[in-house]
Write an enzyme that holds these catalytic residues in place. Structure first.
Site, short mmCIF file in Angstrom:
data_model
loop_
_atom_site.label_atom_id
_atom_site.label_comp_id
_atom_site.label_asym_id
_atom_site.label_seq_id
_atom_site.Cartn_x
_atom_site.Cartn_y
_atom_site.Cartn_z
N HIS A 1 61.98 21.02 35.12
CA HIS A 1 61.58 21.33 36.62
C HIS A 1 60.39 22.16 36.87
CE1 HIS A 1 62.28 24.33 40.09
NE2 HIS A 1 62.21 23.28 40.77
N CYS B 1 41.21 28.43 45.22
CA CYS B 1 42.40 28.19 44.42
C CYS B 1 42.23 27.32 43.30
CB CYS B 1 43.20 27.51 45.49
SG CYS B 1 45.15 27.10 44.88
N HIS C 1 59.88 21.00 48.60
CA HIS C 1 61.25 19.93 48.05
C HIS C 1 61.38 18.96 49.23
CE1 HIS C 1 61.70 23.42 45.42
NE2 HIS C 1 61.88 22.30 44.46
N ARG D 1 47.00 29.99 51.37
CA ARG D 1 47.80 29.62 50.23
C ARG D 1 48.79 30.65 50.05
NH1 ARG D 1 51.47 27.71 47.25
NH2 ARG D 1 51.03 26.43 45.32
N TYR E 1 49.40 27.94 36.64
CA TYR E 1 48.11 28.43 36.87
C TYR E 1 47.49 28.64 35.37
CZ TYR E 1 48.79 29.13 41.54
OH TYR E 1 49.28 28.98 42.88
C1 HEM Z 1 58.48 22.97 42.35
C2 HEM Z 1 61.95 19.29 42.12
C3 HEM Z 1 65.66 22.71 42.85
C4 HEM Z 1 62.18 26.22 43.08
C5 HEM Z 1 59.16 21.64 42.13
C6 HEM Z 1 58.50 20.59 41.98
C7 HEM Z 1 59.37 19.54 42.08
C8 HEM Z 1 60.83 20.31 42.15
C9 HEM Z 1 59.28 18.13 41.54
C10 HEM Z 1 57.04 20.43 42.05
C11 HEM Z 1 56.62 20.03 43.44
C12 HEM Z 1 55.17 20.11 43.66
O1 HEM Z 1 54.47 21.06 43.30
O2 HEM Z 1 54.75 18.99 44.39
C13 HEM Z 1 63.42 20.11 42.20
C14 HEM Z 1 64.41 19.41 42.17
C15 HEM Z 1 65.52 20.39 42.36
C16 HEM Z 1 64.81 21.46 42.43
C17 HEM Z 1 64.62 17.88 41.94
C18 HEM Z 1 67.08 20.21 42.20
C19 HEM Z 1 67.62 19.12 41.71
C20 HEM Z 1 64.94 24.12 42.87
C21 HEM Z 1 65.59 25.10 43.34
C22 HEM Z 1 64.61 26.28 43.47
C23 HEM Z 1 63.27 25.62 43.05
C24 HEM Z 1 67.03 25.14 43.47
C25 HEM Z 1 64.90 27.82 43.74
C26 HEM Z 1 65.87 28.27 43.79
C27 HEM Z 1 61.02 25.51 42.75
C28 HEM Z 1 59.73 26.48 42.89
C29 HEM Z 1 58.68 25.48 42.74
C30 HEM Z 1 59.20 24.32 42.76
C31 HEM Z 1 59.60 27.90 42.99
C32 HEM Z 1 57.30 25.60 42.67
C33 HEM Z 1 56.74 25.74 43.98
C34 HEM Z 1 55.10 26.13 43.79
O3 HEM Z 1 54.35 25.55 43.12
O4 HEM Z 1 54.75 26.98 44.76
N1 HEM Z 1 60.70 21.45 42.39
N2 HEM Z 1 63.49 21.52 42.31
N3 HEM Z 1 63.65 24.28 43.07
N4 HEM Z 1 60.67 24.34 42.78
FE1 HEM Z 1 61.95 22.87 42.60
N1 MTE Z 2 49.84 36.88 47.05
C1 MTE Z 2 50.92 36.85 47.46
N2 MTE Z 2 51.56 38.12 47.63
N3 MTE Z 2 51.63 35.66 47.51
C2 MTE Z 2 51.03 34.20 47.60
O1 MTE Z 2 51.78 33.33 47.58
N4 MTE Z 2 48.99 33.08 46.69
C3 MTE Z 2 47.84 33.18 45.81
C4 MTE Z 2 47.02 34.56 46.23
N5 MTE Z 2 47.77 35.59 46.52
C5 MTE Z 2 49.69 34.23 47.15
C6 MTE Z 2 48.93 35.71 46.74
C7 MTE Z 2 47.15 32.08 45.63
S1 MTE Z 2 47.59 30.91 44.63
C8 MTE Z 2 45.95 32.08 46.39
S2 MTE Z 2 44.98 30.61 46.09
C9 MTE Z 2 45.46 33.17 47.27
O2 MTE Z 2 46.36 33.81 47.17
C10 MTE Z 2 44.99 32.40 48.48
O3 MTE Z 2 44.28 33.52 49.42
P1 MTE Z 2 44.30 33.35 51.02
O4 MTE Z 2 45.74 32.65 51.59
O5 MTE Z 2 43.85 34.57 51.53
O6 MTE Z 2 43.39 32.11 51.05
MO MO Z 3 45.89 29.23 44.55
#
Ligand code: HEM
Ligand code: MTE
Ligand code: MO
Length: 477
Positions: free
Chosen positions: A40, A185, A64, A138, A323
């Site tokens: 994941h 970013c 999602h 962001r 990152y």
């Molecule tokens: C990111 C799939 C469940 C939290 C992602 C991404 C995929 C994915 C493909 C990448 C998205 C992108 O950056 O384009 C799935 C699938 C799930 C699932 C198929 C269930 C079967 C969950 C659950 C949570 C979660 C239940 C939280 C409780 C996150 C987080 C990210 C993420 C925090 C990162 C987002 C970011 O980069 O800001 N997931 N996910 N996911 N997912 Fe899931």
């Molecule tokens: N700080 C907090 N608390 N939460 C966030 O999601 N995103 C980070 C950073 N600081 C983030 C954060 C990311 S990935 C980037 S690129 C910058 O904030 C973006 O800052 P801006 O939204 O002021 O352009």
């Molecule tokens: Mo970022």
């Protein structure tokens, strides 16, 4: 005619760990996602939903809500949830994004919840200091609404124990400094890397970068004031930052930077409470954020709630399992996040902002003007931008501009402290008899670092550090 078995909620709840298997429900379907947990992209947060409905979690992480994610999920379908167990209360939750601020309509939205957006490239280079309203945004989570009267900034890891500052303490006890710094970013220009081979992450164009003035107290002034000294310096290696934005478990957004960057007289790390001369806007971290000039956006923590001086880097997901850069040969099955350092200083970057891929120019035009931005991490000053109209066979040197006044260049910043971007511009005679131009830019910084010529050799699974020559194809009509 669905032949899948029907399961009760009771049966689903039993599958709530990797050992017992991980089942979830979504819109009345039952899914066994045990094999997906380890791959994941969002890490082991996925286990929070084990045995439960996905809807409330996906309401918080709205990345999602995309077709390709539903496709992944569909591969794991094993059954149907019993009708009487498919209760609305379990799947409908108040929208955690309902208190997000209003945003400027010019922004190109990459994701609405959490809010991620960039300005249109043509607007980006209209002002050397990006107006806050169109500064790229962001966010990983909902924007926390912080009451400045009850706001406290906590500092841990100093000899006297935990310090707790009010906003007024920060504003009145420490000298106010203003620096100009560009934030970028790590995922800026990811969409070009995506064209080489699909990566995971928001599909940023060339404008996940912006420039502003930031005012506040130097972090080092504050830490020295509260007792930072040789005995702390002897042990500590990192300064961690925690945001006041938190996920469903109460885990805050977090990141860290090396202690030497935080304490250096030349680091200019700021606890900022103003952006472009006004209180920080809600989207940019009101009331306080840390500005770490020259360092990737992700470490510039917004809505700063806590600072921790420590021997260890931040253990947050974003420091440890995101990152980071990897080889083009590393995929989601082989990636070991522990094997790579967290991104801090970013590499050199430049992009063309006034021409778009696939557009056309008039054959009768004598000259073509090309414009853009350039910036390098670590305070390295950009010393040159080269522009080509023929895909990189022949080159011209662009004029650099590092001030708000068009046509005027401010004096160079002190060596190693070039925190702000430069604009560049060049007017080149239009070559005769060509149907198409491949306009390219590349920059050189004070360490003579330059950009790689293409994306494939720097492709990485997360789509970060995307800084190859920017190429724009333009038809001549
Ligand atoms: C990111 C799939 C469940 C939290 C992602 C991404 C995929 C994915 C493909 C990448 C998205 C992108 O950056 O384009 C799935 C699938 C799930 C699932 C198929 C269930 C079967 C969950 C659950 C949570 C979660 C239940 C939280 C409780 C996150 C987080 C990210 C993420 C925090 C990162 C987002 C970011 O980069 O800001 N997931 N996910 N996911 N997912 Fe899931
Ligand atoms: N700080 C907090 N608390 N939460 C966030 O999601 N995103 C980070 C950073 N600081 C983030 C954060 C990311 S990935 C980037 S690129 C910058 O904030 C973006 O800052 P801006 O939204 O002021 O352009
Ligand atoms: Mo970022």
């Amino acid at each position: 005619t669905n032949s899948l078995p029907v399961y009760s909620q009771e049966e689903v709840i039993k599958h709530c760990s990797v050992e017992k298997g991980v089942w979830v429900t979504y819109k009345g379907g039952v899914y066994d996602i045990t094999d997906f947990v380890a791959i994941h992209p969002g890490g082991d947060k996925i286990l929070l939903a084990a045995g439960k409905a996905l809807e409330p979690f996906w309401a918080l992480y709205a990345v999602h809500g995309q077709e390709h994610i539903l496709e992944i999920l569909s591969e794991y379908k094993i059954g149907i949830l019993r009708a009487e167990d498919n209760k609305k209360e379990d799947t409908e939750t108040a929208d955690p994004y309902s208190t997000d601020p209003a945003r400027h309509p010019a922004l190109i939205v990459n994701s609405l919840k959490p809010f991620n957006a960039e300005p249109p490239p043509a607007i980006l280079t209209d002002s050397y200091i990006t107006p806050s309203a169109i500064f790229f945004k962001r966010n990983h989570l909902p924007v926390p609404r912080v009451d400045p009267k009850t706001y406290r900034l906590k500092i841990e890891g100093l000899p006297g124990g935990t310090v707790s500052l009010t906003l007024d303490d920060l504003k009145s006890h420490f000298p106010k400094h203003t620096i100009m710094a560009t934030l970028q970013c790590a995922g800026n220009r990811r969409s070009e890397m995506n064209k080489v081979k699909q990566v995971k992450g928001l599909n940023w164009g060339i404008a996940a970068i912006s420039n502003a003035t930031w005012s506040g107290a130097y972090l080092r002034d504050v830490l020295y004031h509260y007792g930072f000294g040789p005995e702390v310096a002897a042990k500590a290696r990192h300064v961690q930052f925690e945001g006041l934005d938190a996920d469903v478990t109460g885990t805050a957004y977090g990141a860290s930077i090396p202690l030497n960057k935080a304490m250096s007289e030349e680091g200019d790390v700021l606890l900022a409470y103003e952006m472009n001369g006004e209180d920080l806007p809600a989207d940019h971290g009101f009331p306080v954020r840390v500005i770490v000039p020259g360092v990737v956006g992700a470490r510039n923590v917004k809505w700063l709630g806590k600072i921790i001086i420590s021997e260890e880097e931040s253990q947050s997901h974003w420091q440890q399992n995101d990152y980071k850069g990897f080889s083009p040969g590393t995929d989601w099955d082989t990636v070991d996040f522990k094997s790579a350092p967290s991104i801090q200083e970013l590499p050199i970057q430049s992009a063309i902002t006034n021409l778009t891929d696939g557009s056309s120019v008039d054959r009768d035009m004598e000259n073509l003007t090309v414009k853009g931005y350039t910036w390098s991490g670590g305070g390295r000053e950009v010393v040159r931008v080269d522009v080509s109209l023929d895909g990189g066979k022949t080159w011209h040197v662009a004029k650099l501009q590092n001030s708000e006044e068009r046509e005027i260049s401010a004096p160079s910043p002190p060596p190693g402290r070039a925190w702000a971007w430069k604009f560049w511009e060049i007017t080149i005679p239009l070559p005769e008899g060509v149907q198409e131009l491949e306009v390219v830019c590349k920059a050189v910084d004070s360490s003579y670092n330059t950009q790689p010529d293409s994306m494939p050799p720097i492709w990485n699974l997360r789509g970060v550090l995307s800084n190859a020559w920017h190429r724009v194809r333009v038809k001549v009509k």
